[in-house]
Design a protein around this motif. Structure first.
Motif: not given
Length: 118
Positions: A92-99
Motif C-alpha cells: 500500500v505504501a509503495a502504491n501511495m506514490t501512484k495515488l
C-alpha cells in the motif's frame, strides 16, 4: 438516501434483486471515467491501489474471523497478522506514490463505498 426501487428478479431464489438507480449510477461513473481519462494509461495506478487495499482489508477480516469464530489463540493471530499486514501495508505504501495519477477512480469508489451501506 432516498427510497430506491428494488426489483426482485427471481420468485424462487431469495436475495436476488435489481436496483435500477445503482446501475444508472454505475453507468454515469464509468462514462465519467472514460471521458475524464481519455486513455487507459492511468487506470493501472488506481487498480494497483485497489488491489493492495483489498488484500490488506481481506487480511484484517481473515484474522477477525479466525479469532472470533474459530477461536484461534491470540498469540498466533498477532504473529500472523503482523507478518501479513506488514507485507500488505508495504505494498500500500509503495502504491501511495501512484495515488495522484489515479485519484479519480478511487474517489468515485470511496463515494460509492460510503453511500451504499446507508
Amino acid at each position: 438516501m432516498p427510497r430506491l426501487r428494488i426489483a426482485h428478479t427471481s420468485d424462487s431464489t431469495i436475495g436476488q434483486i435489481y436496483v435500477p438507480w445503482s446501475n444508472g449510477l454505475l453507468m454515469v461513473s464509468v462514462l465519467t471515467l472514460v471521458f475524464a481519462f481519455r486513455s487507459s494509461a492511468t487506470l493501472p495506478f488506481a487498480f494497483g491501489m485497489a488491489v493492495t487495499g483489498t488484500i490488506t482489508i481481506a487480511s484484517l477480516l481473515f484474522f477477525y474471523v479466525a479469532r472470533a469464530k474459530w477461536r484461534t489463540p491470540l498469540w498466533l493471530i498477532v504473529v500472523g497478522a503482523t507478518v501479513l499486514l506488514f507485507v500488505g501495508l508495504l505494498f500500500v505504501a509503495a502504491n501511495m506514490t501512484k495515488l495522484v495519477h489515479g485519484a479519480l477512480p478511487l474517489l468515485i469508489g470511496l463515494t460509492v463505498f460510503t453511500v451504499m451501506p446507508i
